[in-house]
Design a protein around this motif. Structure first.
Motif, mmCIF file in Angstrom:
data_model
loop_
_atom_site.group_PDB
_atom_site.id
_atom_site.type_symbol
_atom_site.label_atom_id
_atom_site.label_comp_id
_atom_site.label_asym_id
_atom_site.label_seq_id
_atom_site.Cartn_x
_atom_site.Cartn_y
_atom_site.Cartn_z
ATOM 1 N N PRO A 1 3.396 -52.552 17.253
ATOM 2 C CA PRO A 1 2.321 -53.051 18.123
ATOM 3 C C PRO A 1 2.703 -54.380 18.746
ATOM 4 O O PRO A 1 3.293 -55.242 18.101
ATOM 5 N N ARG A 2 2.400 -54.548 20.010
ATOM 6 C CA ARG A 2 2.753 -55.772 20.719
ATOM 7 C C ARG A 2 1.724 -56.845 20.412
ATOM 8 O O ARG A 2 0.529 -56.592 20.422
ATOM 9 N N PRO A 3 2.195 -58.096 20.112
ATOM 10 C CA PRO A 3 1.237 -59.177 19.868
ATOM 11 C C PRO A 3 0.284 -59.333 21.036
ATOM 12 O O PRO A 3 0.669 -59.162 22.199
ATOM 13 N N VAL A 4 -0.975 -59.684 20.720
ATOM 14 C CA VAL A 4 -1.995 -59.722 21.758
ATOM 15 C C VAL A 4 -1.652 -60.729 22.845
ATOM 16 O O VAL A 4 -1.953 -60.529 24.021
ATOM 17 N N TRP A 5 -0.962 -61.835 22.487
ATOM 18 C CA TRP A 5 -0.673 -62.852 23.493
ATOM 19 C C TRP A 5 0.426 -62.426 24.448
ATOM 20 O O TRP A 5 0.687 -63.107 25.432
ATOM 21 N N LEU A 6 1.100 -61.297 24.182
ATOM 22 C CA LEU A 6 2.136 -60.815 25.087
ATOM 23 C C LEU A 6 1.580 -59.951 26.206
ATOM 24 O O LEU A 6 2.293 -59.618 27.146
ATOM 25 N N THR A 7 0.317 -59.562 26.104
ATOM 26 C CA THR A 7 -0.273 -58.807 27.196
ATOM 27 C C THR A 7 -0.385 -59.739 28.410
ATOM 28 O O THR A 7 -0.704 -60.928 28.254
ATOM 29 N N PRO A 8 -0.110 -59.252 29.615
ATOM 30 C CA PRO A 8 -0.049 -60.122 30.800
ATOM 31 C C PRO A 8 -1.285 -60.986 30.996
ATOM 32 O O PRO A 8 -1.176 -62.189 31.284
ATOM 33 N N LYS A 9 -2.470 -60.391 30.842
ATOM 34 C CA LYS A 9 -3.698 -61.141 31.100
ATOM 35 C C LYS A 9 -3.867 -62.278 30.098
ATOM 36 O O LYS A 9 -4.145 -63.426 30.467
ATOM 37 N N VAL A 10 -3.688 -61.968 28.810
ATOM 38 C CA VAL A 10 -3.852 -62.980 27.774
ATOM 39 C C VAL A 10 -2.779 -64.048 27.906
ATOM 40 O O VAL A 10 -3.043 -65.242 27.770
ATOM 41 N N PHE A 11 -1.548 -63.618 28.209
ATOM 42 C CA PHE A 11 -0.441 -64.564 28.344
ATOM 43 C C PHE A 11 -0.729 -65.574 29.451
ATOM 44 O O PHE A 11 -0.499 -66.775 29.287
ATOM 45 N N ARG A 12 -1.236 -65.082 30.580
ATOM 46 C CA ARG A 12 -1.547 -65.974 31.693
ATOM 47 C C ARG A 12 -2.619 -66.984 31.307
ATOM 48 O O ARG A 12 -2.504 -68.180 31.594
ATOM 49 N N ARG B 1 -7.419 -68.180 23.067
ATOM 50 C CA ARG B 1 -7.845 -67.687 21.765
ATOM 51 C C ARG B 1 -6.692 -67.561 20.765
ATOM 52 O O ARG B 1 -6.930 -67.183 19.615
ATOM 53 N N THR B 2 -5.464 -67.841 21.169
ATOM 54 C CA THR B 2 -4.324 -67.642 20.271
ATOM 55 C C THR B 2 -3.563 -68.943 20.038
ATOM 56 O O THR B 2 -3.843 -69.970 20.659
ATOM 57 N N ARG B 3 -2.564 -68.870 19.164
ATOM 58 C CA ARG B 3 -1.734 -70.024 18.841
ATOM 59 C C ARG B 3 -0.804 -70.404 19.993
ATOM 60 O O ARG B 3 -0.282 -71.520 20.014
ATOM 61 N N LEU B 4 -0.595 -69.486 20.920
ATOM 62 C CA LEU B 4 0.321 -69.760 22.021
ATOM 63 C C LEU B 4 -0.148 -70.953 22.849
ATOM 64 O O LEU B 4 0.655 -71.824 23.210
ATOM 65 N N SER B 5 -1.422 -71.010 23.147
ATOM 66 C CA SER B 5 -1.938 -72.121 23.958
ATOM 67 C C SER B 5 -1.777 -73.450 23.231
ATOM 68 O O SER B 5 -1.484 -74.476 23.851
#
Length: 500
Positions: free
Chosen positions: A16-27, A302-306
């Motif tokens: 499963p792809r991490p949620v933050w890798l989806t284009p919309k969430v990543f942006r 919503r994720t650690r990426l930000s």
């Protein structure tokens, strides 16, 4: 028959792809991180001034805290960086002993936070009532707003229309499109306008010089002695407690806003790790940053990426794009923080209809929390005072719920007292005065079927009642104790006075 294993890429495609890798969430995460990175710059510089250190010390702290906590923290999307509360605590160390002792204090505070987190200090958050949480949020909104007043005082007149323009863009742009965060658009447009038109207004560069090179890791240059420990330990413990309080309260607030749960114990330990790493890179330490966290969450992160990108972008903005960032007008960042403060304040809690329905005690706790925070400028002090006030009000309220009724024997040989309610230090104080020692018959039965014995004060009160009847030659029988109450009574009864 031997089968060949699938290639590594094929196996990865099945995961499963991490949620933050989806284009919309990543942006969303990238743009939110960029906005927060920009907003961190003037704050970090200001807190460096409060602590009495070079601006780069606060900026490096903001970078490392954000990037490290993204991996070790327990609350996704929460921003940790250098903060005013921590700056106030460590400022005396910097003034009296210098930067090296300050860094040593930060690293020791990190050790304290790891220990406190491992001991379960995060569980104390369950004792913070809702009224204190509402007061915390409202006080936060007020502090965020009042913190912008110095940037609006004794400034060129052009600052005011720029702030209004920034607010207008952030209010109306989301109604047209949400593809790009409105605060980022406002910052870019106002920077272009002031630069192109040559409008002389205060800028980020006026707050302090941005660093031009990466921080150099290393241990603080202090004597590793008992004297050093006795000097920095009190400040380190205060910093650890203040940092954990603000971080855990912020995590709880984000939990409610995002309707998700976070690991408070991991957050406590993570704050300690982040402070140790920050000290290792020469930063002034910090904790969760409430204002920037609100910016991040309000922009949809919503994720650690930000969180990671906020620190990473801050580092790039300072070192690579320092001259450009220095030209950002403070009016743009003031507009962002004003809108955040308005959105943070719980306006529903102060509506007349809500206040009329709310118990007086609940409203009083909220007001006291707000008043203490605004008066001291310290969210932690307000939360402690508000929580203690709430506990006192609760204790007084519960104390009055204890009831004692007597049922006499028709033949006059005995009397039964039925006690209902929670028996603890507040309610048991006047329990001794609820019995007729002189007028009761020789046998007295105290029925605690509908009561619960919570502490030693209640056992001592029951012993005192028994002793008063014994002095008059009368016997007392206590019945109806539940399992927990019976265990406490049997272990403590007769052992609470020095007369034996």
């Amino acid at each position: 028959m031997q089968t060949s294993l699938p290639s590594l890429p094929a196996r990865l495609r099945g995961l499963p792809r991490p949620v933050w890798l989806t284009p919309k969430v990543f942006r969303v995460e990238v743009l939110a991180g960029l906005v927060v990175g920009l907003a961190l710059i003037p704050e970090a510089i200001s807190f460096s001034v409060i602590a009495g250190v070079d601006p780069k010390v606060g900026l490096f702290a903001a970078c490392t805290m954000a990037m490290v906590i993204a991996f070790v923290g327990g609350r996704p999307a929460m921003i940790s960086a250098s903060t005013g509360a921590v700056a106030l605590v460590v400022a005396p160390v910097a003034r009296q002993y210098g930067l090296s002792h300050l860094i040593a204090t930060v690293m020791l505070a990190g050790v304290f936070q790891i220990v406190l987190g491992s001991l379960g200090v995060a569980k104390l958050m369950r004792f913070v009532p809702r009224s204190v949480m509402v007061g915390f949020v409202n006080a936060l909104g007020i502090l965020l707003f009042t913190a912008q007043i110095p940037n609006l005082h004794d400034v060129p007149w052009a600052v005011y229309p720029l702030v209004v323009a920034g607010l207008a863009m952030m209010v109306f742009l989301p109604r047209i499109t949400k593809a790009v965060p409105a605060p980022l658009v406002a910052i870019v447009i106002l920077t272009v306008i002031t630069t192109a038109a040559g409008i002389a207004v205060p800028t980020v560069g006026d707050k302090g010089k941005l660093p031009s090179s990466l921080p150099v890791p290393g241990l603080p240059d202090v004597p590793f002695s008992l004297h050093t420990l006795t000097v920095i330990a009190p400040y380190a413990l205060a910093m650890a407690l203040v940092g954990l309080m603000e971080s855990l309260m912020t995590a709880k607030l984000v939990d409610e806003i995002t309707d998700t749960r976070s690991n408070k114990t991991r957050e406590s330990i993570g704050q300690g790790i982040a402070n140790i790493v920050t000290g290792f890179f020469g930063g002034m330490g910090g904790c969760a940053m409430i204002g920037q966290t609100m910016i991040n969450v309000k922009n949809g992160a919503r994720t650690r990426l930000s969180t990671f990108l906020a620190g990473f972008f801050l580092l790039i903005l300072c070192i690579v794009l320092g001259p450009v960032v220095s030209d950002i007008p403070m009016a743009a960042l003031v507009a962002v923080m004003v809108l955040v403060s308005v959105g943070t304040f719980d306006w529903h809690s102060v509506r007349p209809a809500t206040v009329r329905r709310m118990p007086v005690g609940e409203t009083a706790v909220m007001v006291i929390t707000v008043a203490v925070v605004v008066a001291t400028g310290n969210l932690s002090i307000g939360v402690v005072v508000g929580s203690v006030t709430a506990m006192v009000i609760f204790a007084r309220r519960v104390a009055h719920l204890v009831n004692v009724t007597s049922v006499g024997d028709p033949e006059g040989d005995s009397v039964v007292y039925a006690v209902t309610g929670a028996l603890f230090f507040a309610s048991s104080n006047d329990l001794v005065n609820r019995f007729d020692y002189a007028g009761d018959p020789g046998t007295v039965v105290i029925d605690l079927t509908d009561a619960h014995v919570w502490d030693a004060s209640s056992v001592a009160a029951l012993d005192a009642i028994t002793a008063k009847y014994a002095d008059r030659g009368k016997s007392v029988e206590i019945i109806g104790l539940n399992t927990e109450s019976a265990k406490m009574h049997s272990s403590l009864s007769g052992e609470l006075t020095g007369g034996k």
